[in-house]
Structures are given as C-alpha cells and as structure tokens.
Scaffold this motif. Structure first.
Motif, PDB file in Angstrom:
ATOM      1  N   SER A 107      46.194  86.581  -6.935  1.00  0.00           N
ATOM      2  CA  SER A 107      47.270  86.563  -6.290  1.00  0.00           C
ATOM      3  C   SER A 107      48.147  85.399  -5.938  1.00  0.00           C
ATOM      4  O   SER A 107      49.224  85.470  -6.168  1.00  0.00           O
ATOM      5  CB  SER A 107      47.140  87.559  -4.977  1.00  0.00           C
ATOM      6  OG  SER A 107      48.378  87.358  -4.304  1.00  0.00           O
ATOM      7  N   ALA A 108      47.152  84.165  -5.683  1.00  0.00           N
ATOM      8  CA  ALA A 108      47.789  82.961  -5.571  1.00  0.00           C
ATOM      9  C   ALA A 108      48.493  82.349  -6.785  1.00  0.00           C
ATOM     10  O   ALA A 108      49.591  81.683  -6.620  1.00  0.00           O
ATOM     11  CB  ALA A 108      46.837  81.868  -4.621  1.00  0.00           C
ATOM     12  N   ALA A 109      47.749  82.532  -7.764  1.00  0.00           N
ATOM     13  CA  ALA A 109      48.318  82.422  -9.027  1.00  0.00           C
ATOM     14  C   ALA A 109      49.656  82.872  -9.473  1.00  0.00           C
ATOM     15  O   ALA A 109      50.430  82.304  -9.995  1.00  0.00           O
ATOM     16  CB  ALA A 109      46.942  82.378 -10.189  1.00  0.00           C
ATOM     17  N   LEU A 110      49.477  84.378  -9.367  1.00  0.00           N
ATOM     18  CA  LEU A 110      50.794  85.067  -9.808  1.00  0.00           C
ATOM     19  C   LEU A 110      51.897  84.765  -8.815  1.00  0.00           C
ATOM     20  O   LEU A 110      52.986  84.710  -9.418  1.00  0.00           O
ATOM     21  CB  LEU A 110      50.430  86.566  -9.370  1.00  0.00           C
ATOM     22  CG  LEU A 110      51.497  87.682  -9.832  1.00  0.00           C
ATOM     23  CD1 LEU A 110      51.936  87.300 -11.395  1.00  0.00           C
ATOM     24  CD2 LEU A 110      51.151  88.780  -9.797  1.00  0.00           C
ATOM     25  N   SER A 111      51.594  84.352  -7.808  1.00  0.00           N
ATOM     26  CA  SER A 111      52.740  83.865  -6.864  1.00  0.00           C
ATOM     27  C   SER A 111      53.415  82.686  -7.404  1.00  0.00           C
ATOM     28  O   SER A 111      54.758  82.294  -7.448  1.00  0.00           O
ATOM     29  CB  SER A 111      52.358  83.598  -5.300  1.00  0.00           C
ATOM     30  OG  SER A 111      53.432  83.224  -4.559  1.00  0.00           O
ATOM     31  N   ASP A 112      52.394  81.667  -7.687  1.00  0.00           N
ATOM     32  CA  ASP A 112      53.120  80.347  -8.266  1.00  0.00           C
ATOM     33  C   ASP A 112      53.686  80.590  -9.579  1.00  0.00           C
ATOM     34  O   ASP A 112      54.642  80.224  -9.896  1.00  0.00           O
ATOM     35  CB  ASP A 112      51.905  79.460  -8.282  1.00  0.00           C
ATOM     36  CG  ASP A 112      52.384  78.077  -8.899  1.00  0.00           C
ATOM     37  OD1 ASP A 112      52.792  77.270  -8.032  1.00  0.00           O
ATOM     38  OD2 ASP A 112      52.175  77.740 -10.029  1.00  0.00           O
ATOM     39  N   TRP A 113      53.138  81.566 -10.366  1.00  0.00           N
ATOM     40  CA  TRP A 113      53.521  81.748 -11.704  1.00  0.00           C
ATOM     41  C   TRP A 113      55.282  82.424 -11.617  1.00  0.00           C
ATOM     42  O   TRP A 113      55.982  82.159 -12.336  1.00  0.00           O
ATOM     43  CB  TRP A 113      52.835  82.731 -12.402  1.00  0.00           C
ATOM     44  CG  TRP A 113      52.927  83.214 -13.846  1.00  0.00           C
ATOM     45  CD1 TRP A 113      53.212  84.311 -14.238  1.00  0.00           C
ATOM     46  CD2 TRP A 113      52.762  82.312 -15.065  1.00  0.00           C
ATOM     47  NE1 TRP A 113      53.450  84.349 -15.828  1.00  0.00           N
ATOM     48  CE2 TRP A 113      53.037  83.132 -16.070  1.00  0.00           C
ATOM     49  CE3 TRP A 113      52.426  81.000 -15.354  1.00  0.00           C
ATOM     50  CZ2 TRP A 113      53.011  82.671 -17.518  1.00  0.00           C
ATOM     51  CZ3 TRP A 113      52.478  80.353 -16.514  1.00  0.00           C
ATOM     52  CH2 TRP A 113      52.608  81.255 -17.585  1.00  0.00           C
ATOM     53  N   ILE A 114      55.245  83.072 -10.492  1.00  0.00           N
ATOM     54  CA  ILE A 114      56.618  83.911 -10.293  1.00  0.00           C
ATOM     55  C   ILE A 114      57.475  82.807 -10.059  1.00  0.00           C
ATOM     56  O   ILE A 114      58.863  82.627 -10.413  1.00  0.00           O
ATOM     57  CB  ILE A 114      56.548  85.040  -9.264  1.00  0.00           C
ATOM     58  CG1 ILE A 114      55.524  86.138  -9.663  1.00  0.00           C
ATOM     59  CG2 ILE A 114      57.768  85.496  -8.509  1.00  0.00           C
ATOM     60  CD1 ILE A 114      55.241  87.280  -8.574  1.00  0.00           C
ATOM     61  N   ASP A 115      56.979  81.966  -9.103  1.00  0.00           N
ATOM     62  CA  ASP A 115      57.996  80.685  -8.651  1.00  0.00           C
ATOM     63  C   ASP A 115      58.471  79.899  -9.862  1.00  0.00           C
ATOM     64  O   ASP A 115      59.544  79.610 -10.129  1.00  0.00           O
ATOM     65  CB  ASP A 115      57.179  79.964  -7.486  1.00  0.00           C
ATOM     66  CG  ASP A 115      57.287  80.549  -6.275  1.00  0.00           C
ATOM     67  OD1 ASP A 115      58.261  81.275  -5.907  1.00  0.00           O
ATOM     68  OD2 ASP A 115      56.368  80.307  -5.529  1.00  0.00           O
ATOM     69  N   LEU A 116      57.538  79.867 -10.789  1.00  0.00           N
ATOM     70  CA  LEU A 116      57.904  78.979 -12.222  1.00  0.00           C
ATOM     71  C   LEU A 116      58.797  79.659 -12.863  1.00  0.00           C
ATOM     72  O   LEU A 116      59.731  79.124 -13.207  1.00  0.00           O
ATOM     73  CB  LEU A 116      56.549  78.845 -12.838  1.00  0.00           C
ATOM     74  CG  LEU A 116      55.495  77.749 -12.500  1.00  0.00           C
ATOM     75  CD1 LEU A 116      54.366  77.833 -13.481  1.00  0.00           C
ATOM     76  CD2 LEU A 116      56.105  76.275 -12.469  1.00  0.00           C
ATOM     77  N   MET A 117      58.901  81.164 -13.004  1.00  0.00           N
ATOM     78  CA  MET A 117      59.306  82.001 -13.680  1.00  0.00           C
ATOM     79  C   MET A 117      61.015  81.794 -13.138  1.00  0.00           C
ATOM     80  O   MET A 117      61.827  81.848 -13.585  1.00  0.00           O
ATOM     81  CB  MET A 117      58.930  83.497 -13.575  1.00  0.00           C
ATOM     82  CG  MET A 117      59.786  84.400 -14.433  1.00  0.00           C
ATOM     83  SD  MET A 117      59.449  86.070 -13.969  1.00  0.00           S
ATOM     84  CE  MET A 117      57.423  85.904 -14.010  1.00  0.00           C
ATOM     85  N   GLN A 118      61.128  81.861 -11.746  1.00  0.00           N
ATOM     86  CA  GLN A 118      62.246  81.982 -10.984  1.00  0.00           C
ATOM     87  C   GLN A 118      62.849  80.547 -11.022  1.00  0.00           C
ATOM     88  O   GLN A 118      64.309  80.568 -10.914  1.00  0.00           O
ATOM     89  CB  GLN A 118      62.150  82.253  -9.542  1.00  0.00           C
ATOM     90  CG  GLN A 118      63.218  82.774  -8.672  1.00  0.00           C
ATOM     91  CD  GLN A 118      63.680  81.813  -7.890  1.00  0.00           C
ATOM     92  OE1 GLN A 118      62.948  80.962  -7.542  1.00  0.00           O
ATOM     93  NE2 GLN A 118      64.856  81.903  -7.322  1.00  0.00           N
ATOM     94  N   ALA A 119      62.125  79.324 -10.818  1.00  0.00           N
ATOM     95  CA  ALA A 119      62.774  78.188 -10.920  1.00  0.00           C
ATOM     96  C   ALA A 119      63.394  77.295 -12.007  1.00  0.00           C
ATOM     97  O   ALA A 119      64.427  76.815 -12.043  1.00  0.00           O
ATOM     98  CB  ALA A 119      61.718  77.291 -10.184  1.00  0.00           C
TER      99      ALA A 119
END
Length: 269
Positions: free
Chosen positions: A121-133
């Motif tokens: 979950s922590a990884a997916l949260s960061d991955w989503i932030d990368l996707m969004q940024a």
C-alpha cells in the motif's frame, strides 16, 4: 546476541533486493519465536531505483502508445511482486516448506500478511504520486519495469473488467465526483461523510491505495484515467470520492511504511 540471517531476493542479473533479516529469539518464558526485521531501504525503493536508472535513457512514449496492460503489470510488479515482503514468500531460491501443501496449515502468518499489505500500500501510494506528478516520467518507468522486472503475465487483456471501468469512468469529472459525494451524504448521512473525509484527507493517496489493494486492483484502470485526465481540482479533491468509494479498511495504516514480523516457534531444520 542473536545471529542475523539476511533475506535477499534475486530479481535479475543486475538487481538483488535486500528484504531484511531474521533472527531466533525467546520470550521471557523461554518460548521461541523468529523475528523478521525489514530492510533499512524499502524493497519498493530498491526496485524503483533499478527501474529509474534504466528509464533515464528511454524516450517517453506517447500516452496513446502505452497499453493499459503495461501499466497494470508494471504496477503490480513494482509495488507487490518485487516491492513488498511478498517477494520473500515467492522466492524460489528458498527451500520448500514441508507443510506447504497441507490443507490444514496456513501458508502465511497474520504478521506476514500485514507486512505485505503495509508495504504494498505504501508503494502503491508513492507510485500513484509518481503517476500524478509527472506522466511522461511515469510512462518511462512503466516501460522500463515491464522490460526489467520478471512477471508471470507477459500481456494483460485491456478489455478485462471493461464494464466496471466504464461505470467508474462515468464519474471521472468534477461534476461526477460532486454527484458521488452527494450520493454518499444522501445514502449514509452527512455526519458519516464528514468523519470519512476527516480520516481520508490526512493521507488521501494512501487511503486510495489501501482501498485498491484491499479488493479493487481491477479498478486500477479507472484510477489511471482519473490521474491522467487534466482537472482544475486539487489532487485531494479528486482522490477523496474514490478513496471513500473503494472502502479502505478503517484499521489499515495511512502512514506506516513497513513492519517487523514475529513468527511463533523455532526455525525448523
């Protein structure tokens, strides 16, 4: 001092992931147990660094040239298969546990499942932030991850769960999200909605990741289109309705990155 036994995962010829170490311990009453400690650098960070290094020399593909199946495979490979404790349990280099096929024996401990959930979950949260940024950078990372990280599925049919994607895609707008929030208030009450908002908005991306990981991996396609579609809303405003709709478990952490595991009993010979 108990001996530390390292846990390492060979991903490919260029990458070996440090998954922490385990040691044998005893309780005050002399009951033996094994303590599994996580690595200093999260497994996801190690996998991501490997992918980022390879992605530097890649040209960012156009969004139209990036198949969603690649996004899904890269996401699961980086965040779960190699970026969490799941990689330890799926490590073919470890000896096969003799009781693994006994239907009366659980193949995974509660602590192990908790560590997988937290790390993924922590990884997916960061991955989503990368996707969004930075979507161009994200598309490069997806291409590199698919090329570098071994994964049992080489191709994912983009039509899978298409009807569900269309249903979620229908609310992928400012108006759609407002209607969804109004529906929550109407169906569950404004007090419930305010409590959920207060809980989710502390870490909206992590709450979203918790919900997806818990039961909605198939909604990743809808999420990708939410993130990649331009909007005048802030990211918390965009994420909030989906984070509530995906029902992240209330007792799942919104900030924990990993966790040590205590397994009962001594290590079997």
């Amino acid at each position: 001092m108990p001996q530390h036994h390292p846990l390492t995962i060979t991903v490919n010829e260029q990458l070996t992931i440090d998954a922490g170490y385990w040691q044998e311990c005893v309780e005050e009453d002399q009951t033996p147990y094994r303590l599994i400690s996580p690595p200093q650098t999260a497994m996801y960070r190690q996998a991501l660094s490997h992918v980022e290094e390879a992605a530097k020399d890649l040209k960012a593909p156009a969004k139209s040239r990036l198949h969603f199946g690649e996004v899904a495979i890269a996401t699961v490979a980086v965040c779960l298969r190699w970026g969490s404790y799941f990689a330890v349990l799926a490590n073919h280099d470890l000896p096969q546990w003799t009781a693994a096929f006994d239907p009366e024996v659980s193949g995974i401990g509660d602590g192990e499942m908790a560590r997988i959930n937290i790390e993924a979950s922590a990884a997916l949260s960061d991955w989503i932030d990368l996707m969004q940024a930075d979507q161009q950078r994200f598309r490069k990372l997806v291409k590199a991850a698919v090329q570098l990280l071994p994964f049992p599925i080489a191709h994912l049919d983009g039509s899978t769960y298409y009807n569900r994607f269309r249903a979620l895609g229908a609310i992928n707008s400012t108006t759609g999200r407002r209607y969804l929030m109004e529906a929550f208030a109407r169906d569950f009450g404004s007090e419930w909605l305010e409590r959920e908002k207060a809980r989710v908005l502390v870490h909206p991306t992590r709450a979203l990741a918790n919900g997806i990981l818990n039961e909605h991996w198939r909604t990743l396609r809808a999420l990708y289109h939410v993130v990649s579609k331009p909007s005048e809303e802030t990211w918390p405003e965009q994420a909030l309705p989906y984070a509530i709709a995906f029902k992240p478990p209330a007792d799942w952490s919104l900030d924990e990155q990993t966790r040590a595991i205590a397994l009962s009993g001594a290590e079997q010979e």
